[in-house]
Design a protein around this motif. Structure first.
Motif, PDB file in Angstrom:
ATOM      1  N   LEU A  48       0.820  -1.211   0.000  1.00  0.00           N
ATOM      2  CA  LEU A  48       0.000   0.000   0.000  1.00  0.00           C
ATOM      3  C   LEU A  48       0.856   1.265   0.000  1.00  0.00           C
ATOM      4  O   LEU A  48       0.463   2.290  -0.552  1.00  0.00           O
ATOM      5  N   LEU A  49       2.018   1.183   0.640  1.00  0.00           N
ATOM      6  CA  LEU A  49       2.926   2.329   0.697  1.00  0.00           C
ATOM      7  C   LEU A  49       3.893   2.378  -0.487  1.00  0.00           C
ATOM      8  O   LEU A  49       4.767   3.236  -0.539  1.00  0.00           O
ATOM      9  N   ASN A  50       3.729   1.441  -1.436  1.00  0.00           N
ATOM     10  CA  ASN A  50       4.601   1.326  -2.614  1.00  0.00           C
ATOM     11  C   ASN A  50       6.072   1.157  -2.245  1.00  0.00           C
ATOM     12  O   ASN A  50       6.959   1.749  -2.854  1.00  0.00           O
ATOM     13  N   ILE A  51       6.333   0.348  -1.219  1.00  0.00           N
ATOM     14  CA  ILE A  51       7.703   0.047  -0.790  1.00  0.00           C
ATOM     15  C   ILE A  51       8.000  -1.392  -1.180  1.00  0.00           C
ATOM     16  O   ILE A  51       7.257  -2.310  -0.828  1.00  0.00           O
ATOM     17  N   ASN A  52       9.093  -1.588  -1.899  1.00  0.00           N
ATOM     18  CA  ASN A  52       9.503  -2.914  -2.335  1.00  0.00           C
ATOM     19  C   ASN A  52      10.765  -3.315  -1.575  1.00  0.00           C
ATOM     20  O   ASN A  52      11.774  -2.624  -1.639  1.00  0.00           O
ATOM     21  N   MET A  53      10.681  -4.427  -0.845  1.00  0.00           N
ATOM     22  CA  MET A  53      11.822  -4.910  -0.067  1.00  0.00           C
ATOM     23  C   MET A  53      12.134  -6.343  -0.504  1.00  0.00           C
ATOM     24  O   MET A  53      11.644  -7.292   0.101  1.00  0.00           O
ATOM     25  N   PRO A  54      12.938  -6.517  -1.539  1.00  0.00           N
ATOM     26  CA  PRO A  54      13.228  -7.862  -2.030  1.00  0.00           C
ATOM     27  C   PRO A  54      14.265  -8.579  -1.169  1.00  0.00           C
ATOM     28  O   PRO A  54      14.962  -7.969  -0.361  1.00  0.00           O
ATOM     29  N   GLY A  55      14.369  -9.860  -1.362  1.00  0.00           N
ATOM     30  CA  GLY A  55      15.384 -10.649  -0.688  1.00  0.00           C
ATOM     31  C   GLY A  55      14.938 -11.152   0.671  1.00  0.00           C
ATOM     32  O   GLY A  55      13.865 -10.833   1.168  1.00  0.00           O
ATOM     33  N   PHE A  56      15.789 -11.982   1.259  1.00  0.00           N
ATOM     34  CA  PHE A  56      15.486 -12.605   2.541  1.00  0.00           C
ATOM     35  C   PHE A  56      15.243 -11.570   3.631  1.00  0.00           C
ATOM     36  O   PHE A  56      14.255 -11.636   4.356  1.00  0.00           O
ATOM     37  N   PHE A  57      16.136 -10.608   3.764  1.00  0.00           N
ATOM     38  CA  PHE A  57      16.008  -9.622   4.835  1.00  0.00           C
ATOM     39  C   PHE A  57      14.838  -8.671   4.608  1.00  0.00           C
ATOM     40  O   PHE A  57      14.209  -8.226   5.561  1.00  0.00           O
ATOM     41  N   GLY A  58      14.532  -8.379   3.366  1.00  0.00           N
ATOM     42  CA  GLY A  58      13.363  -7.560   3.073  1.00  0.00           C
ATOM     43  C   GLY A  58      12.080  -8.258   3.477  1.00  0.00           C
ATOM     44  O   GLY A  58      11.186  -7.653   4.077  1.00  0.00           O
ATOM     45  N   VAL A  59      11.994  -9.550   3.164  1.00  0.00           N
ATOM     46  CA  VAL A  59      10.823 -10.336   3.556  1.00  0.00           C
ATOM     47  C   VAL A  59      10.759 -10.467   5.075  1.00  0.00           C
ATOM     48  O   VAL A  59       9.686 -10.383   5.674  1.00  0.00           O
ATOM     49  N   LEU A  60      11.916 -10.638   5.716  1.00  0.00           N
ATOM     50  CA  LEU A  60      11.962 -10.734   7.169  1.00  0.00           C
ATOM     51  C   LEU A  60      11.494  -9.436   7.831  1.00  0.00           C
ATOM     52  O   LEU A  60      10.722  -9.460   8.789  1.00  0.00           O
ATOM     53  N   VAL A  61      11.921  -8.299   7.304  1.00  0.00           N
ATOM     54  CA  VAL A  61      11.504  -7.006   7.848  1.00  0.00           C
ATOM     55  C   VAL A  61       9.994  -6.818   7.662  1.00  0.00           C
ATOM     56  O   VAL A  61       9.290  -6.400   8.592  1.00  0.00           O
ATOM     57  N   ALA A  62       9.493  -7.130   6.480  1.00  0.00           N
ATOM     58  CA  ALA A  62       8.059  -6.996   6.223  1.00  0.00           C
ATOM     59  C   ALA A  62       7.257  -7.936   7.121  1.00  0.00           C
ATOM     60  O   ALA A  62       6.227  -7.539   7.687  1.00  0.00           O
ATOM     61  N   SER A  63       7.718  -9.159   7.292  1.00  0.00           N
ATOM     62  CA  SER A  63       7.033 -10.127   8.138  1.00  0.00           C
ATOM     63  C   SER A  63       7.053  -9.694   9.597  1.00  0.00           C
ATOM     64  O   SER A  63       6.050  -9.830  10.306  1.00  0.00           O
ATOM     65  N   THR A  64       8.183  -9.176  10.046  1.00  0.00           N
ATOM     66  CA  THR A  64       8.284  -8.704  11.426  1.00  0.00           C
ATOM     67  C   THR A  64       7.366  -7.515  11.654  1.00  0.00           C
ATOM     68  O   THR A  64       6.695  -7.423  12.692  1.00  0.00           O
ATOM     69  N   LEU A  65       7.318  -6.602  10.697  1.00  0.00           N
ATOM     70  CA  LEU A  65       6.412  -5.461  10.785  1.00  0.00           C
ATOM     71  C   LEU A  65       4.969  -5.942  10.914  1.00  0.00           C
ATOM     72  O   LEU A  65       4.208  -5.470  11.769  1.00  0.00           O
ATOM     73  N   GLY A  66       4.598  -6.883  10.085  1.00  0.00           N
ATOM     74  CA  GLY A  66       3.245  -7.430  10.143  1.00  0.00           C
ATOM     75  C   GLY A  66       2.974  -8.161  11.444  1.00  0.00           C
ATOM     76  O   GLY A  66       1.885  -8.069  12.010  1.00  0.00           O
ATOM     77  N   ALA A  67       3.965  -8.897  11.951  1.00  0.00           N
ATOM     78  CA  ALA A  67       3.802  -9.605  13.219  1.00  0.00           C
ATOM     79  C   ALA A  67       3.618  -8.621  14.369  1.00  0.00           C
ATOM     80  O   ALA A  67       2.790  -8.840  15.261  1.00  0.00           O
ATOM     81  N   VAL A  68       4.359  -7.519  14.352  1.00  0.00           N
ATOM     82  CA  VAL A  68       4.217  -6.491  15.393  1.00  0.00           C
ATOM     83  C   VAL A  68       2.807  -5.906  15.348  1.00  0.00           C
ATOM     84  O   VAL A  68       2.152  -5.742  16.386  1.00  0.00           O
ATOM     85  N   VAL A  69       2.330  -5.599  14.163  1.00  0.00           N
ATOM     86  CA  VAL A  69       0.976  -5.055  14.021  1.00  0.00           C
ATOM     87  C   VAL A  69      -0.048  -6.059  14.525  1.00  0.00           C
ATOM     88  O   VAL A  69      -0.973  -5.707  15.278  1.00  0.00           O
ATOM     89  N   LEU A  70       0.109  -7.320  14.154  1.00  0.00           N
ATOM     90  CA  LEU A  70      -0.839  -8.352  14.566  1.00  0.00           C
ATOM     91  C   LEU A  70      -0.813  -8.566  16.075  1.00  0.00           C
ATOM     92  O   LEU A  70      -1.869  -8.654  16.707  1.00  0.00           O
ATOM     93  N   ILE A  71       0.357  -8.634  16.674  1.00  0.00           N
ATOM     94  CA  ILE A  71       0.463  -8.811  18.124  1.00  0.00           C
ATOM     95  C   ILE A  71      -0.141  -7.611  18.846  1.00  0.00           C
ATOM     96  O   ILE A  71      -0.833  -7.761  19.854  1.00  0.00           O
ATOM     97  N   TRP A  72       0.096  -6.420  18.336  1.00  0.00           N
ATOM     98  CA  TRP A  72      -0.477  -5.222  18.940  1.00  0.00           C
ATOM     99  C   TRP A  72      -2.001  -5.265  18.861  1.00  0.00           C
ATOM    100  O   TRP A  72      -2.690  -4.942  19.831  1.00  0.00           O
ATOM    101  N   LEU A  73      -2.542  -5.664  17.704  1.00  0.00           N
ATOM    102  CA  LEU A  73      -3.998  -5.761  17.553  1.00  0.00           C
ATOM    103  C   LEU A  73      -4.595  -6.810  18.484  1.00  0.00           C
ATOM    104  O   LEU A  73      -5.648  -6.570  19.097  1.00  0.00           O
ATOM    105  N   ILE A  74      -3.942  -7.939  18.608  1.00  0.00           N
ATOM    106  CA  ILE A  74      -4.424  -8.994  19.506  1.00  0.00           C
ATOM    107  C   ILE A  74      -4.421  -8.485  20.944  1.00  0.00           C
ATOM    108  O   ILE A  74      -5.380  -8.698  21.693  1.00  0.00           O
ATOM    109  N   GLY A  75      -3.350  -7.805  21.349  1.00  0.00           N
ATOM    110  CA  GLY A  75      -3.280  -7.243  22.690  1.00  0.00           C
ATOM    111  C   GLY A  75      -4.342  -6.185  22.923  1.00  0.00           C
ATOM    112  O   GLY A  75      -4.928  -6.091  24.007  1.00  0.00           O
ATOM    113  N   PHE A  76      -4.616  -5.382  21.913  1.00  0.00           N
ATOM    114  CA  PHE A  76      -5.617  -4.328  22.016  1.00  0.00           C
ATOM    115  C   PHE A  76      -7.020  -4.929  22.164  1.00  0.00           C
ATOM    116  O   PHE A  76      -7.839  -4.445  22.949  1.00  0.00           O
TER     117      PHE A  76
END
Length: 79
Positions: A48-76
């Motif tokens: 949605l933000l038009n940010i492309n993060m290719p490669g292993f570390f890019g996918v890891l950063v995107a996944s971690t970002l999503g996990a943080v959002v999901l954990i925060w939502l679950i806690g909320f």
């Protein structure tokens, strides 16, 4: 990306996300589920933000970002 690599990234991202949000892990299975769902959430957010993060570390950063959002939502929701 192979399923095994996707699961490994999900485990790492879920673990990192739980450390960032709560300061401790929730267990391997929960971390894996949160990381895998977080991968979809993080990928969607970056897309949605038009940010492309290719490669292993890019996918890891995107996944971690999503996990943080999901954990925060679950806690909320639990409060």
């Amino acid at each position: 990306m192979s399923y095994i690599l996707f699961i490994i990234i999900g485990i790492i991202a879920g673990w990192l996300g739980s450390i960032i949000v709560k300061g401790k892990g929730q267990g391997l299975l929960i971390n894996m589920i949160v990381g895998i769902i977080g991968a979809f959430i993080g990928g969607s957010i970056l897309d949605l933000l038009n940010i492309n993060m290719p490669g292993f570390f890019g996918v890891l950063v995107a996944s971690t970002l999503g996990a943080v959002v999901l954990i925060w939502l679950i806690g909320f929701i639990r409060r």
